[in-house]
Design a protein around this motif. Structure first.
Motif, PDB file in Angstrom:
ATOM      1  N   ALA A  51     -22.437  41.226 -19.610  1.00  0.00           N
ATOM      2  CA  ALA A  51     -21.837  39.974 -19.142  1.00  0.00           C
ATOM      3  C   ALA A  51     -20.323  39.955 -19.336  1.00  0.00           C
ATOM      4  O   ALA A  51     -19.646  39.074 -18.831  1.00  0.00           O
ATOM      5  CB  ALA A  51     -22.477  38.793 -19.851  1.00  0.00           C
ATOM      6  N   GLY A  52     -19.803  40.929 -20.087  1.00  0.00           N
ATOM      7  CA  GLY A  52     -18.363  41.006 -20.302  1.00  0.00           C
ATOM      8  C   GLY A  52     -17.869  40.223 -21.500  1.00  0.00           C
ATOM      9  O   GLY A  52     -16.703  39.797 -21.546  1.00  0.00           O
ATOM     10  N   ALA A  53     -18.705  40.029 -22.502  1.00  0.00           N
ATOM     11  CA  ALA A  53     -18.291  39.309 -23.712  1.00  0.00           C
ATOM     12  C   ALA A  53     -17.175  40.070 -24.408  1.00  0.00           C
ATOM     13  O   ALA A  53     -17.178  41.306 -24.451  1.00  0.00           O
ATOM     14  CB  ALA A  53     -19.473  39.139 -24.656  1.00  0.00           C
ATOM     15  N   ALA A  69     -17.171  33.341 -25.579  1.00  0.00           N
ATOM     16  CA  ALA A  69     -17.123  34.808 -25.604  1.00  0.00           C
ATOM     17  C   ALA A  69     -16.787  35.413 -24.255  1.00  0.00           C
ATOM     18  O   ALA A  69     -16.290  36.532 -24.188  1.00  0.00           O
ATOM     19  CB  ALA A  69     -18.475  35.354 -26.095  1.00  0.00           C
ATOM     20  N   LEU A  70     -17.059  34.665 -23.177  1.00  0.00           N
ATOM     21  CA  LEU A  70     -16.804  35.190 -21.833  1.00  0.00           C
ATOM     22  C   LEU A  70     -15.461  34.789 -21.271  1.00  0.00           C
ATOM     23  O   LEU A  70     -15.088  35.262 -20.194  1.00  0.00           O
ATOM     24  CB  LEU A  70     -17.932  34.752 -20.878  1.00  0.00           C
ATOM     25  N   LYS A  71     -14.735  33.939 -21.976  1.00  0.00           N
ATOM     26  CA  LYS A  71     -13.388  33.565 -21.496  1.00  0.00           C
ATOM     27  C   LYS A  71     -12.499  34.769 -21.543  1.00  0.00           C
ATOM     28  O   LYS A  71     -12.463  35.517 -22.505  1.00  0.00           O
ATOM     29  CB  LYS A  71     -12.806  32.430 -22.351  1.00  0.00           C
ATOM     30  N   ARG A  72     -11.759  34.916 -20.505  1.00  0.00           N
ATOM     31  CA  ARG A  72     -10.872  36.089 -20.438  1.00  0.00           C
ATOM     32  C   ARG A  72      -9.446  35.689 -20.618  1.00  0.00           C
ATOM     33  O   ARG A  72      -8.964  34.712 -20.432  1.00  0.00           O
ATOM     34  CB  ARG A  72     -11.067  36.777 -19.090  1.00  0.00           C
ATOM     35  N   ASP A 111     -23.607  37.361 -16.545  1.00  0.00           N
ATOM     36  CA  ASP A 111     -23.299  36.196 -17.376  1.00  0.00           C
ATOM     37  C   ASP A 111     -24.336  35.090 -17.198  1.00  0.00           C
ATOM     38  O   ASP A 111     -24.695  34.405 -18.146  1.00  0.00           O
ATOM     39  CB  ASP A 111     -21.880  35.680 -17.110  1.00  0.00           C
ATOM     40  N   LYS A 112     -24.873  34.931 -16.000  1.00  0.00           N
ATOM     41  CA  LYS A 112     -25.931  33.935 -15.755  1.00  0.00           C
ATOM     42  C   LYS A 112     -27.229  34.372 -16.443  1.00  0.00           C
ATOM     43  O   LYS A 112     -27.996  33.552 -16.925  1.00  0.00           O
ATOM     44  CB  LYS A 112     -26.174  33.739 -14.258  1.00  0.00           C
ATOM     45  N   LYS A 113     -27.466  35.679 -16.463  1.00  0.00           N
ATOM     46  CA  LYS A 113     -28.648  36.207 -17.126  1.00  0.00           C
ATOM     47  C   LYS A 113     -28.577  35.896 -18.626  1.00  0.00           C
ATOM     48  O   LYS A 113     -29.576  35.498 -19.231  1.00  0.00           O
ATOM     49  CB  LYS A 113     -28.724  37.724 -16.908  1.00  0.00           C
ATOM     50  N   LEU A 114     -27.386  36.043 -19.194  1.00  0.00           N
ATOM     51  CA  LEU A 114     -27.201  35.737 -20.609  1.00  0.00           C
ATOM     52  C   LEU A 114     -27.470  34.259 -20.875  1.00  0.00           C
ATOM     53  O   LEU A 114     -28.116  33.906 -21.864  1.00  0.00           O
ATOM     54  CB  LEU A 114     -25.776  36.128 -21.042  1.00  0.00           C
ATOM     55  N   GLN A 115     -27.006  33.396 -19.996  1.00  0.00           N
ATOM     56  CA  GLN A 115     -27.268  31.955 -20.136  1.00  0.00           C
ATOM     57  C   GLN A 115     -28.767  31.666 -19.979  1.00  0.00           C
ATOM     58  O   GLN A 115     -29.328  30.836 -20.677  1.00  0.00           O
ATOM     59  CB  GLN A 115     -26.474  31.155 -19.101  1.00  0.00           C
ATOM     60  N   ALA A 116     -29.426  32.363 -19.043  1.00  0.00           N
ATOM     61  CA  ALA A 116     -30.850  32.136 -18.776  1.00  0.00           C
ATOM     62  C   ALA A 116     -31.734  32.575 -19.941  1.00  0.00           C
ATOM     63  O   ALA A 116     -32.873  32.116 -20.073  1.00  0.00           O
ATOM     64  CB  ALA A 116     -31.268  32.861 -17.510  1.00  0.00           C
ATOM     65  N   LEU A 117     -31.221  33.444 -20.778  1.00  0.00           N
ATOM     66  CA  LEU A 117     -31.967  33.930 -21.933  1.00  0.00           C
ATOM     67  C   LEU A 117     -32.595  32.781 -22.704  1.00  0.00           C
ATOM     68  O   LEU A 117     -33.770  32.809 -23.057  1.00  0.00           O
ATOM     69  CB  LEU A 117     -31.022  34.736 -22.839  1.00  0.00           C
ATOM     70  N   PHE A 118     -31.825  31.735 -22.934  1.00  0.00           N
ATOM     71  CA  PHE A 118     -32.330  30.624 -23.742  1.00  0.00           C
ATOM     72  C   PHE A 118     -33.328  29.755 -22.981  1.00  0.00           C
ATOM     73  O   PHE A 118     -34.172  29.106 -23.599  1.00  0.00           O
ATOM     74  CB  PHE A 118     -31.176  29.810 -24.332  1.00  0.00           C
TER      75      PHE A 118
END
Length: 187
Positions: free
Chosen positions: A138-140, A184-187, A78-85
């Motif tokens: 990331a579990g979206a 999208a990552l809220k469960r 999930d941090k990797k997905l955030q770091a994308l930008f």
């Protein structure tokens, strides 16, 4: 790959990015590369083949660069997905940034049957698929939808930055992406 073939690819790539694909003739490419049409056509049977090679190269280089950047960090998915930008913003801030070639090519070759347009469409699909795999890791909740949303933000920011350097589009896209990713990552 021969040095001359490499030079032709580099020259064509630069000219296509700065002048446009359709505005760049073979005569200009060979003059800047310091070669002949015969040599160009020996390595690339047609200008279209040269265009396709340039697009493939840019796509692979960008993908390799982004994958390496994302892989350098030992972040959770999930941090990797955030770091994308963060990395997209870094790429767009580079002086050599000229946008995403597949976006330009699809605009210059709007006929869906054209091989350049088809390759551009395929590269856009592959980019969304790449984003989708990051979102899935990331579990979206809906990785495909998140990938489409993120690709729209990235592509829109790139176009805005191409049109006006220093537009701040990457920062705004990053803010919007955070909202989408968190939702999208809220469960």
């Amino acid at each position: 790959m021969s040095a001359l073939r490499e030079k032709i690819l580099n020259v064509a790539s630069d000219l296509f990015q700065t002048r446009g694909i359709n505005s760049t003739g073979v005569d200009t490419i060979v003059a800047v590369a310091g070669t002949t049409k015969m040599t160009l056509y020996k390595h690339f049977q047609t200008k279209e083949n040269l265009i396709l090679e340039v697009l493939k190269r840019h796509n692979q280089e960008f993908r390799d660069w982004l994958t390496e950047k994302l892989g350098q960090s030992s972040r959770t998915p999930d941090k990797k997905l955030q770091a994308l930008f963060d990395y997209i913003e870094e790429w767009m801030a580079a002086p050599e940034f000229r946008g995403m070639p597949f976006l330009k090519a699809s605009a210059e070759f709007p006929n869906e049957e054209n091989p350049v347009h088809r390759l551009s469409t395929e590269q856009a699909r592959q980019f969304r698929q790449y984003l989708g795999s990051l979102a899935q890791e990331a579990g979206a909740s809906d990785p495909e939808t998140l990938a489409l949303q993120l690709s729209m933000l990235i592509e829109g920011a790139m176009l805005a930055e191409q049109m006006r350097r220093g537009s701040g589009a990457a920062k705004h896209a990053k803010k919007a992406a955070r909202v989408l990713i968190e939702a999208a990552l809220k469960r």
